[in-house]
Design a protein around this motif. Structure first.
Motif, PDB file in Angstrom:
ATOM      1  N   THR A 209      57.014   6.294 -19.155  1.00 43.10           N
ATOM      2  CA  THR A 209      56.797   5.217 -20.126  1.00 43.10           C
ATOM      3  C   THR A 209      56.458   3.878 -19.463  1.00 43.10           C
ATOM      4  OG1 THR A 209      59.172   4.814 -20.070  1.00 43.10           O
ATOM      5  CG2 THR A 209      58.372   6.225 -21.844  1.00 43.10           C
TER       6      THR A 209
ATOM      7  N   SER B 297      54.472   1.425 -16.217  1.00 39.14           N
ATOM      8  CA  SER B 297      53.112   1.082 -15.807  1.00 39.14           C
ATOM      9  C   SER B 297      52.477   2.196 -14.951  1.00 39.14           C
ATOM     10  CB  SER B 297      53.213  -0.250 -15.045  1.00 39.14           C
ATOM     11  OG  SER B 297      52.087  -0.500 -14.311  1.00 39.14           O
ATOM     12  N   ILE B 298      53.237   2.740 -13.999  1.00 37.56           N
ATOM     13  CA  ILE B 298      52.726   3.872 -13.202  1.00 37.56           C
ATOM     14  C   ILE B 298      52.507   5.076 -14.118  1.00 37.56           C
ATOM     15  CG2 ILE B 298      53.478   5.601 -11.477  1.00 37.56           C
ATOM     16  CD1 ILE B 298      52.459   3.061 -10.153  1.00 37.56           C
TER      17      ILE B 298
ATOM     18  N   ARG C  67      64.841   5.301 -21.820  1.00 41.15           N
ATOM     19  CA  ARG C  67      65.228   5.131 -23.232  1.00 41.15           C
ATOM     20  C   ARG C  67      64.105   4.673 -24.153  1.00 41.15           C
ATOM     21  NH1 ARG C  67      68.976   0.235 -21.520  1.00 41.15           N
ATOM     22  NH2 ARG C  67      67.364  -1.220 -20.940  1.00 41.15           N
ATOM     23  N   ASN C  68      62.879   4.641 -23.674  1.00 44.16           N
ATOM     24  CA  ASN C  68      61.792   4.107 -24.496  1.00 44.16           C
ATOM     25  C   ASN C  68      61.281   5.194 -25.455  1.00 44.16           C
ATOM     26  OD1 ASN C  68      59.431   3.109 -25.588  1.00 44.16           O
ATOM     27  ND2 ASN C  68      58.752   2.135 -23.697  1.00 44.16           N
TER      28      ASN C  68
ATOM     29  N   GLU D 174      61.527   2.032  -3.561  1.00 44.28           N
ATOM     30  CA  GLU D 174      62.937   1.712  -3.329  1.00 44.28           C
ATOM     31  C   GLU D 174      63.699   2.932  -2.786  1.00 44.28           C
ATOM     32  OE1 GLU D 174      61.311   1.163  -6.214  1.00 44.28           O
ATOM     33  OE2 GLU D 174      61.637  -0.887  -6.934  1.00 44.28           O
TER      34      GLU D 174
ATOM     35  N   ASP E 108      51.620   3.835  -3.835  1.00 44.17           N
ATOM     36  CA  ASP E 108      51.584   2.387  -3.759  1.00 44.17           C
ATOM     37  C   ASP E 108      50.182   2.070  -3.233  1.00 44.17           C
ATOM     38  OD1 ASP E 108      52.923   0.019  -4.006  1.00 44.17           O
ATOM     39  OD2 ASP E 108      54.516   0.558  -2.624  1.00 44.17           O
TER      40      ASP E 108
ATOM     41  N   GLY F 284      55.169  -3.402 -13.979  1.00 46.30           N
ATOM     42  CA  GLY F 284      56.489  -3.579 -14.574  1.00 46.30           C
ATOM     43  C   GLY F 284      57.108  -4.898 -14.096  1.00 46.30           C
TER      44      GLY F 284
END
Ligand SMILES: NC(=O)c1ccc[n+]([C@@H]2O[C@H](COP(=O)([O-])OP(=O)(O)OC[C@H]3O[C@@H](n4cnc5c(N)ncnc54)[C@H](OP(=O)(O)O)[C@@H]3O)[C@@H](O)[C@H]2O)c1
Length: 392
Positions: free
Chosen positions: A10, A12-13, A37-38, A125, A149, A210
């Motif tokens: 949900t 941007s990627i 949760r979107n 991350e 990336d 994001g």
């Protein structure tokens, strides 16, 4: 047909990946979509792509999605965080796109590596937190790791035939030149930048992303995280990775070889380019992005970063040099500080202070196993939270 699990569907990627998959329905089957949760966006994705499995890690959101999809739908809905580690291991899944933001993406990315999948890594991350363990899992699991990336994908593209985790120096690589747009505050005076609002920090001049990575781009912590990511992906020390500010954002990074050659990858700033490349690798396929017009670009500028203006960059080099759990501490403290900034509890100018104070307060220890890394992550979150509170 390759089965794809899209984690962070949900975001941007997720959007960019779905846009590439839509172009190639004959090559990819969307097997799993996952997010937190979107519900509205997940519902749209399930209706359009009809994947067999959708995961929303928050149970209440998953229940809402189940109800909205109704009975007799093509998509089964699961919930909980641990289920992510199971679904990426499924036999139907060949490719895992790791697009969850932050430390929340570590366990599922590691599971995909251990299961020997083709792992398209956006979630830098995870690699920053647990680089040594992550690269061991890739080697032992026989996974194919391809960064998406844009900068690390550019370096990968400049290393033909290379497999992530091999020491790039053995391929004649002398240095990696990691480009940075400089973010929205490249020319903003320090005093004005210190008072910046979340919307100003998220207004990136070149990329739509994001909110967490947008703030990281504004502090240049994103570049610091990419320095650490590159060190693990390409097996090079920090002093072989140089950050170069390039405001046009069309040279996505460069590799310098021992003979003096510099290879660069150029493209429009559009995440569909690295994603389409990684999905098709070692072949090529259309991405849907507009080709770069060099006459429109006209000129390419490069300058060194102002390290006093952007102290997060040096904090990342410091953590990489310290090793062990230092990068997990850096990452966790940064996540807490950025969240506090986005929620209006911390000034933009204090993000680096919170991260620096957390690194000072917590000694790094050898990152022997996942438990040690997670313990450092938890301790750094506690310290960074109290650092935020002391500045409220
Ligand atoms: N955006 C870019 O252009 C770009 C470029 C390079 C690298 N990256 C990296 O890609 C990752 C994603 O960035 P983004 O910009 O796509 O972020 P984003 O737009 O904020 O999307 C984050 C995604 O992660 C999901 N998520 C968040 N917490 C989760 C949790 N605890 N469990 C499961 N799913 C969770 C979100 O689900 P909900 O929507 O349900 O909350 C959403 O699908 C980051 O690591 C970023 O550094 C992004």
């Amino acid at each position: 047909m390759r089965g794809v699990a899209l984690l962070g569907a949900t975001g941007s990627i997720g959007d960019s990946t779905l846009s590439v998959l839509e172009l190639h329905p004959d090559r990819y089957r969307l097997e799993v979509v996952a997010a937190r949760r979107n519900v509205p966006r997940m519902l749209e994705i399930c209706r359009q792509f009809r994947p067999p499995l959708a995961v929303l890690t928050e149970p209440a959101a998953a229940a809402e999605l189940r109800a909205a999809l109704g009975a007799g739908q093509a998509t089964r809905v699961l919930d909980g965080h641990q289920v992510l580690e199971q679904v990426v291991r499924a036999a139907e899944v060949d490719v895992v796109v790791a697009g969850i933001v932050g430390a929340a993406g570590l366990a599922s990315s590691l599971a995909a590596a251990q299961a020997g999948k083709t792992l398209l890594l956006a979630n830098k991350e995870a690699l920053v937190m647990a680089g040594a363990l992550f690269m061991d899992a890739v080697r032992q699991g026989g996974a194919t790791l391809i960064p998406i990336d844009s900068e690390t994908n550019a370096m990968f593209q400049c290393l033909p035939g290379y497999r992530c985790g091999e020491p790039a120096a053995e391929r004649g690589v002398r240095r990696l030149l990691l480009t940075a747009s400089g973010g929205p505050f490249l020319r903003t005076p320090v005093a004005d930048m210190a008072r910046a609002t979340p919307d100003q920090a998220c207004a990136h001049p070149r990329w739509v992303m994001g909110r967490k990575i947008s703030v990281d781009s504004a502090t240049l912590m994103n570049k610091g995280l990419e320095v650490i990511e590159s060190a693990w992906l390409f097996g090079l020390p920090g002093n072989a990775i140089e950050v170069v500010v390039h405001p046009q954002s069309v040279v996505h990074s460069l590799v310098e070889y021992c003979d003096g050659s510099l290879l660069a990858q150029l493209a429009s700033p559009d995440m569909r380019v690295p994603i389409a490349h990684a999905l098709a690798w070692p072949e090529r396929q259309a991405s849907g992005a507009t080709a770069l017009n060099l006459f429109d670009v006209a000129r390419l500028d490069f300058e060194p970063p102002d390290r006093a203006h952007f102290p997060c960059l040096d904090l990342a080099y410091r953590a990489l040099g310290t090793g062990g759990t230092a990068c997990a501490i850096l990452n966790a403290a940064n996540e807490i500080a950025v969240q506090a900034f986005l929620e209006g509890q911390l000034a933009f100018g204090s993000i680096a202070e919170v991260v620096g104070a957390s690194l000072d307060a917590l000694p790094a220890v050898p990152a022997e196993n996942l438990e040690t890394v997670l313990a450092a992550d938890a301790a750094a979150r506690r310290i960074a939270t109290s650092q935020v509170q002391s500045r409220c």
